[in-house]
Design an enzyme around this catalytic site. Sequence first.
Site, PDB file in Angstrom:
ATOM      1  N   LYS A 112      -0.737  -7.052   2.460  1.00 38.19           N
ATOM      2  CA  LYS A 112      -0.334  -6.212   1.338  1.00 38.19           C
ATOM      3  C   LYS A 112       1.044  -5.585   1.558  1.00 38.19           C
ATOM      4  O   LYS A 112       1.737  -5.252   0.605  1.00 38.19           O
ATOM      5  CB  LYS A 112      -1.391  -5.113   1.152  1.00 38.19           C
ATOM      6  CG  LYS A 112      -1.211  -4.240  -0.070  1.00 38.19           C
ATOM      7  CD  LYS A 112      -2.335  -3.212  -0.134  1.00 38.19           C
ATOM      8  CE  LYS A 112      -2.127  -2.208  -1.246  1.00 38.19           C
ATOM      9  NZ  LYS A 112      -3.236  -1.217  -1.271  1.00 38.19           N
ATOM     10  N   GLU A 158      -4.081   4.246  -6.830  1.00 35.73           N
ATOM     11  CA  GLU A 158      -5.090   4.672  -5.857  1.00 35.73           C
ATOM     12  C   GLU A 158      -5.397   6.177  -5.917  1.00 35.73           C
ATOM     13  O   GLU A 158      -6.571   6.556  -5.896  1.00 35.73           O
ATOM     14  CB  GLU A 158      -4.660   4.237  -4.447  1.00 35.73           C
ATOM     15  CG  GLU A 158      -4.736   2.726  -4.282  1.00 35.73           C
ATOM     16  CD  GLU A 158      -4.000   2.196  -3.057  1.00 35.73           C
ATOM     17  OE1 GLU A 158      -3.466   3.010  -2.279  1.00 35.73           O
ATOM     18  OE2 GLU A 158      -3.946   0.962  -2.898  1.00 35.73           O
ATOM     19  N   ASP A 169      -3.576  10.549   1.386  1.00 38.03           N
ATOM     20  CA  ASP A 169      -4.150   9.259   1.792  1.00 38.03           C
ATOM     21  C   ASP A 169      -3.522   8.831   3.119  1.00 38.03           C
ATOM     22  O   ASP A 169      -2.360   8.428   3.158  1.00 38.03           O
ATOM     23  CB  ASP A 169      -3.870   8.232   0.689  1.00 38.03           C
ATOM     24  CG  ASP A 169      -4.449   6.857   1.014  1.00 38.03           C
ATOM     25  OD1 ASP A 169      -4.905   6.633   2.153  1.00 38.03           O
ATOM     26  OD2 ASP A 169      -4.420   5.993   0.111  1.00 38.03           O
TER      27      ASP A 169
END
Length: 445
Positions: free
Chosen positions: A102, A209, A232
């Site tokens: 990713k 997200e 995060d």
Amino acid sequence: MSSTVSIIGSAVLALLLAGYMAQKYGLPPPPPKIVGIDLGTTFSSIGVYHAVTGDTEIIADDLGKRSIPSVVGFLANGSVLVGHRAVEQQEKNPLRTIYDAKRFIGKTFSEDDPQFIADKERYPFTIKLFENGSAYFEIPLSSSIKIVTPEEVGSIIISYLRNAAEKEKKTPIAQLVISVPAEFDDIQRNATAKAASLSGMEVRRIISEPTAAALAYGLHKKKGVEYIVVVDLGGGTLDVSVLWLQGGIFVTQAMAGNNRLGGQDFNDRVQHHLMDHIESKYGKKLEDKEDLQQLRMAIEEAKIRLTTFPKAVISLDLKDLDTFDYVLTRDQFEAINEELFDHITEPIAAALEDAHIGTQDVDEIVLVGGSTRMPRVRKLVGSYFKRTPNYGIDPELAVVTGASVQAGVIGGGWPLQVAAMELASKQRKRHIYKEKRAPNVECSV
Ligand SMILES: *[C@@H]1O[C@H](CO)[C@@H](O)[C@H](O)[C@H]1NC(C)=O
Ligand SMILES: *[C@@H]1O[C@H](CO)[C@@H](O)[C@H](O)[C@H]1NC(C)=O
Ligand SMILES: *[C@@H]1O[C@H](CO)[C@@H](O)[C@H](O)[C@H]1NC(C)=O
């Protein structure tokens, strides 16, 4: 507007009726048609929303795991392994086991880009560039060289997750909601969508997200919530987003991050510490690729153990040297990583500054990413805001839970609740990171 309301009204009615019939006559709930997928840098997962009960279910693969490592392994004969099966053989097959794909999706690089050169050195597998600057992986098979793009790696992971969901739900599922980092641009979002379509699925929505994490905690229907900060801390990056919630619509007000601060960086420091220790103990550097891989995996296990226990034992059987045992305590782990912990609040401060708010304006804090399990991280963030963060949901499953809630909203299975929406962000992300042997660098991208 009123016709919209009445459409929603009748949909809700139909759904309540279905729920009533299901309860009264024991009919099975309607099978899910849309799944939520979190295609993460280190872990991926899939979930469904159950219209009648309003529960989300994160689906385990046939090994019983709900967080699937975003790792794809190729065998010399061309067979493909995904998730834990790929991780299990990674140590023995480092050249053909791809992870972190990713990081390369929808991005272009140049051969002389120092970041790209560093990445090439960091990963055991071979990364090359097409003429247009897109990265691909070159995998040596027994009779050929296989070329795999980051999108293809993504599609292999998505197919694996989809198979698990179809098997569990005993129904074909062809649509998905997929989450992407808030700062992904259109090209990266499209590349992620391409990964999904390569796996034969239709993308119904791409959701960021942090918004997904807020949905997972039901913050879109909680009264009096205006500002939400999502922290995060994943495997490779720390991302902080300030969300502004108004009438069920999420707007990303600010983003800041440090793309050199994640679980892996904590592991790397421990690895350097242990390699120095090994060198001074044996008078020999640890260089064998498989030995290094064994050490890396043992450190990851120790780190996880240290989230619950005060110490962890690292036991290695090194090809190059000998057996090696080391007791790592949580205090020692925190001391080795002190500098990294110190950097955690920097992007939080930067994001609040860009959103023109103070810590007292923040109504909810959401912790996402496996690395927020480190007790020190929870404590740091909590004392920064003088408020307890939301952390009831497994931090590795918060994003997929929210993506599944969004899938439920789109599928019409969202009785009597505000349908959450997200407005595209025009915000730029602030990157804060520490260069090797250089002062703090801060830039807007
Ligand atoms: C490739 O090899 C593995 C074991 O080495 C085996 O399980 C698998 O069936 C093989 N696949 C093919 C396509 O021959
Ligand atoms: C670059 O070329 C490769 C191979 O032809 C292709 O897969 C990829 O999508 C291209 N990337 C961009 C950004 O156009
Ligand atoms: C992304 O995909 C959409 C739809 O397929 C297309 O209209 C848009 O131009 C693409 N954007 C970029 C930056 O590739």
